[in-house]
Motif scaffolding. Structure first.
Motif, PDB file in Angstrom:
ATOM      1  N   UNK A 117       0.948  -1.233  -0.046  1.00 45.18           N
ATOM      2  CA  UNK A 117       0.013  -0.049   0.006  1.00 45.18           C
ATOM      3  C   UNK A 117       0.903   1.440  -0.531  1.00 45.18           C
ATOM      4  N   UNK A 118       0.422   2.343  -0.837  1.00 43.20           N
ATOM      5  CA  UNK A 118       0.989   3.364  -0.441  1.00 43.20           C
ATOM      6  C   UNK A 118       0.828   4.273   0.174  1.00 43.20           C
ATOM      7  N   UNK A 119       2.025   4.692   1.204  1.00 42.14           N
ATOM      8  CA  UNK A 119       1.802   5.467   2.220  1.00 42.14           C
ATOM      9  C   UNK A 119       2.123   6.728   2.093  1.00 42.14           C
ATOM     10  N   UNK A 120       2.470   7.734   3.344  1.00 42.74           N
ATOM     11  CA  UNK A 120       3.110   9.121   2.910  1.00 42.74           C
ATOM     12  C   UNK A 120       4.104   9.091   4.382  1.00 42.74           C
ATOM     13  N   UNK A 121       5.757   9.227   3.766  1.00 41.34           N
ATOM     14  CA  UNK A 121       6.795   9.322   3.695  1.00 41.34           C
ATOM     15  C   UNK A 121       6.567  10.543   5.278  1.00 41.34           C
ATOM     16  N   UNK A 122       7.573  10.188   6.310  1.00 41.96           N
ATOM     17  CA  UNK A 122       7.626  11.175   7.200  1.00 41.96           C
ATOM     18  C   UNK A 122       7.933  12.739   6.544  1.00 41.96           C
ATOM     19  N   UNK A 123       8.645  13.076   5.726  1.00 46.95           N
ATOM     20  CA  UNK A 123       8.618  14.396   4.709  1.00 46.95           C
ATOM     21  C   UNK A 123       7.179  14.813   4.586  1.00 46.95           C
ATOM     22  N   UNK A 124       6.779  13.971   3.646  1.00 45.91           N
ATOM     23  CA  UNK A 124       5.746  14.162   3.235  1.00 45.91           C
ATOM     24  C   UNK A 124       4.538  14.291   4.676  1.00 45.91           C
ATOM     25  N   UNK A 125       4.330  13.492   5.545  1.00 49.35           N
ATOM     26  CA  UNK A 125       4.009  13.910   6.190  1.00 49.35           C
ATOM     27  C   UNK A 125       3.976  15.192   7.084  1.00 49.35           C
ATOM     28  N   UNK A 126       5.000  15.634   7.853  1.00 53.19           N
ATOM     29  CA  UNK A 126       5.753  16.789   7.841  1.00 53.19           C
ATOM     30  C   UNK A 126       5.152  18.078   7.149  1.00 53.19           C
ATOM     31  N   UNK A 127       5.310  18.068   5.634  1.00 53.20           N
ATOM     32  CA  UNK A 127       4.347  19.219   4.573  1.00 53.20           C
ATOM     33  C   UNK A 127       3.379  19.468   4.873  1.00 53.20           C
ATOM     34  N   UNK A 128       2.843  18.196   4.815  1.00 51.08           N
ATOM     35  CA  UNK A 128       1.422  18.433   4.974  1.00 51.08           C
ATOM     36  C   UNK A 128       0.805  19.539   5.879  1.00 51.08           C
ATOM     37  N   UNK A 160       7.950  22.458   0.451  1.00 51.99           N
ATOM     38  CA  UNK A 160       9.208  21.924   0.178  1.00 51.99           C
ATOM     39  C   UNK A 160       9.673  20.536   0.683  1.00 51.99           C
ATOM     40  N   UNK A 161       9.110  20.551   2.291  1.00 49.29           N
ATOM     41  CA  UNK A 161       9.446  19.006   2.605  1.00 49.29           C
ATOM     42  C   UNK A 161       7.959  17.824   1.780  1.00 49.29           C
ATOM     43  N   UNK A 162       7.274  18.530   1.466  1.00 50.26           N
ATOM     44  CA  UNK A 162       7.184  17.265   0.200  1.00 50.26           C
ATOM     45  C   UNK A 162       7.737  17.678  -1.087  1.00 50.26           C
ATOM     46  N   UNK A 163       8.448  18.356  -0.959  1.00 46.77           N
ATOM     47  CA  UNK A 163       9.103  18.163  -2.795  1.00 46.77           C
ATOM     48  C   UNK A 163      10.243  16.718  -2.433  1.00 46.77           C
ATOM     49  N   UNK A 164      10.741  17.015  -0.564  1.00 47.62           N
ATOM     50  CA  UNK A 164      11.428  16.798  -0.366  1.00 47.62           C
ATOM     51  C   UNK A 164      10.608  14.755  -0.509  1.00 47.62           C
ATOM     52  N   UNK A 165       9.981  14.840  -0.001  1.00 49.27           N
ATOM     53  CA  UNK A 165       9.582  13.748   0.372  1.00 49.27           C
ATOM     54  C   UNK A 165       9.050  12.734  -0.655  1.00 49.27           C
ATOM     55  N   UNK A 166       8.817  13.497  -1.741  1.00 49.82           N
ATOM     56  CA  UNK A 166       9.418  13.249  -2.775  1.00 49.82           C
ATOM     57  C   UNK A 166      10.522  12.523  -3.981  1.00 49.82           C
ATOM     58  N   UNK A 167      11.543  13.144  -3.646  1.00 48.27           N
ATOM     59  CA  UNK A 167      12.861  12.655  -3.926  1.00 48.27           C
ATOM     60  C   UNK A 167      13.161  11.590  -3.271  1.00 48.27           C
ATOM     61  N   UNK A 168      12.606  12.111  -2.033  1.00 49.29           N
ATOM     62  CA  UNK A 168      12.908  10.683  -1.234  1.00 49.29           C
ATOM     63  C   UNK A 168      12.657   9.314  -1.945  1.00 49.29           C
ATOM     64  N   UNK A 198      -1.415  22.514   5.493  1.00 48.42           N
ATOM     65  CA  UNK A 198      -2.333  22.427   6.810  1.00 48.42           C
ATOM     66  C   UNK A 198      -2.549  23.860   7.958  1.00 48.42           C
ATOM     67  N   UNK A 199      -1.607  23.607   9.077  1.00 50.02           N
ATOM     68  CA  UNK A 199      -1.284  24.571   9.945  1.00 50.02           C
ATOM     69  C   UNK A 199      -1.157  26.001   9.684  1.00 50.02           C
ATOM     70  N   UNK A 200      -0.223  25.993   7.913  1.00 53.07           N
ATOM     71  CA  UNK A 200       0.013  27.482   7.711  1.00 53.07           C
ATOM     72  C   UNK A 200      -1.902  28.024   7.023  1.00 53.07           C
ATOM     73  N   UNK A 201      -1.957  26.843   5.864  1.00 53.01           N
ATOM     74  CA  UNK A 201      -3.169  27.791   5.859  1.00 53.01           C
ATOM     75  C   UNK A 201      -5.068  28.071   7.103  1.00 53.01           C
ATOM     76  N   UNK A 202      -4.428  27.363   8.133  1.00 49.29           N
ATOM     77  CA  UNK A 202      -5.261  27.926   9.227  1.00 49.29           C
ATOM     78  C   UNK A 202      -4.802  29.063  10.432  1.00 49.29           C
TER      79      UNK A 202
END
Length: 368
Positions: free
Chosen positions: A85-96, A121-129, A100-104
């Protein structure tokens, strides 16, 4: 049926003969045919290759996926031949979480905008990882695993067969030796000699097969070297991407003012709405020389506050006033600023003609 019984009896006799030979060798009561030095060296190298390949694989898997529970889950899915199953990695979870907090907090605020930029940027790093892990798994781990589960298992099988042939050879040598010592009939001696000749031929043939397989380990080393280069290239690309993303983020964050907490606290205590200066992304970044002169600029602001005089200042960025006590600014315009007793140290009083209001000092450059 009669043939099967005879075949079974012959196999049992052969097995017993090997067991006796092996036991006598361990007790030092029988001679043992030693493998030639080259073959022994190849066997040692193959075993060493197997052990270090396993260790490198294990540590690489830990590097790519530090969570042992996730590694176990992936192993189970692999054995079941099912897609993990596809799951988000730690960088992507942090980025999300950051987005969400920035929009809040509001993308129109400096903090909210910065959180969103960091999250992207964290999501970009997660994608690179994710790309790095996929590349390492295909180009590095898979060839190592194929060696352990394919080539090395074949080597083990042939090496075990070589050991069996050696036991047969030494057992035949023992029988011939006993026949000669017991002055057995010529027919028995001849039969023992023919058996020895046959077992010697089978042993030599199996030794040659095993040697060829073991020499193939050199090709395995060459292949693993290419895989290692691919792994290093993938890792280099990954870290280069991360560095690029972080440098770009650092440049973006460098244009955000960072010291407005005291003013915000005073606004809250006074019952007024919180106003955090924001910077549009189109705003230019401060030059390197400006960054180097930040200490002298701080001295200039300190002198202005201590003298209670006024100075002209150039506006660095556009600024929208958060309330009626503040003055909106346009980039590159020149205003007059002065210090007011009791005002927060991060703010000055700005004047533009008949307009007057508080302005943040991080948006200003004092002019001589």
């Amino acid at each position: 049926m009669d043939f099967n019984v005879k075949r079974l009896a012959a196999d049992a006799g052969t097995f017993l003969s090997r067991a006796v030979q092996f036991t006598e060798e361990k007790l030092g009561q029988a001679e043992k045919t030693e493998l030639d030095a080259h073959l022994e060296k190849l066997l040692i190298r193959a075993e060493s290759t197997k052990q270090w390949t396993e260790k490198i694989m294990k540590q690489t898997e830990v590097l790519l996926q530090p969570n042992p529970n996730v590694r176990l889950e992936e192993f189970v899915y692999e054995k079941l031949e099912k897609k993990v199953p596809t799951r988000m990695n730690n960088h992507e979870l942090l980025g999300q979480s950051m987005i969400e907090s920035g929009n809040e907090f509001g993308p129109g605020t400096a903090y909210g905008n910065a959180l969103i930029k960091c999250g992207e940027t964290e999501k970009q790093i997660g994608g690179a990882e994710r790309e790095f892990i996929q590349s390492a798994a295909i180009n590095f781990l898979t060839p190592f695993r194929n060696f352990l589960e394919g080539d090395f298992k074949t080597i083990l099988k042939e090496r075990k067969l070589l050991q069996v042939k050696r036991l047969d050879l030494d057992a035949a040598k023992t029988r011939l030796k006993k026949a000669r010592m017991a002055d057995a009939r010529a027919a028995e001696v001849t039969e023992a000699e023919q058996e020895l000749k046959m077992t010697q031929s089978e042993f030599d043939r199996q030794a040659e097969i095993t040697r060829l397989l073991l020499e193939g380990v050199s090709s395995t080393h060459a292949h693993h070297l290419r895989c290692l280069n691919d792994f290093v290239e993938a890792e280099t690309t990954y870290y280069a991407q991360c560095y690029h993303y972080m440098v770009d983020l650092q440049k973006q964050l460098g244009s955000f003012p960072t010291s407005f907490s005291n003013n915000n606290q005073s606004s809250v205590s006074g019952g007024a709405s919180i106003s955090v200066p924001t910077i549009p992304m189109s705003a230019s970044l401060p030059s390197v020389s400006a960054g180097r002169s930040s200490s002298s600029a701080s001295v200039g602001f300190s002198e202005l506050r201590s003298s209670n005089g006024s100075r002209k200042a150039r506006v660095l960025y556009d600024y929208d006033a958060g309330n009626s006590s503040e003055l909106s600014l346009l980039a590159d315009e020149v205003i007059v600023v002065s210090s007011v007793p009791g005002m927060d140290s991060d703010w000055l009083m700005g004047e533009r003609g008949s307009q007057k209001g508080k302005v943040p000092i991080t948006y200003l450059e004092l002019l001589n």
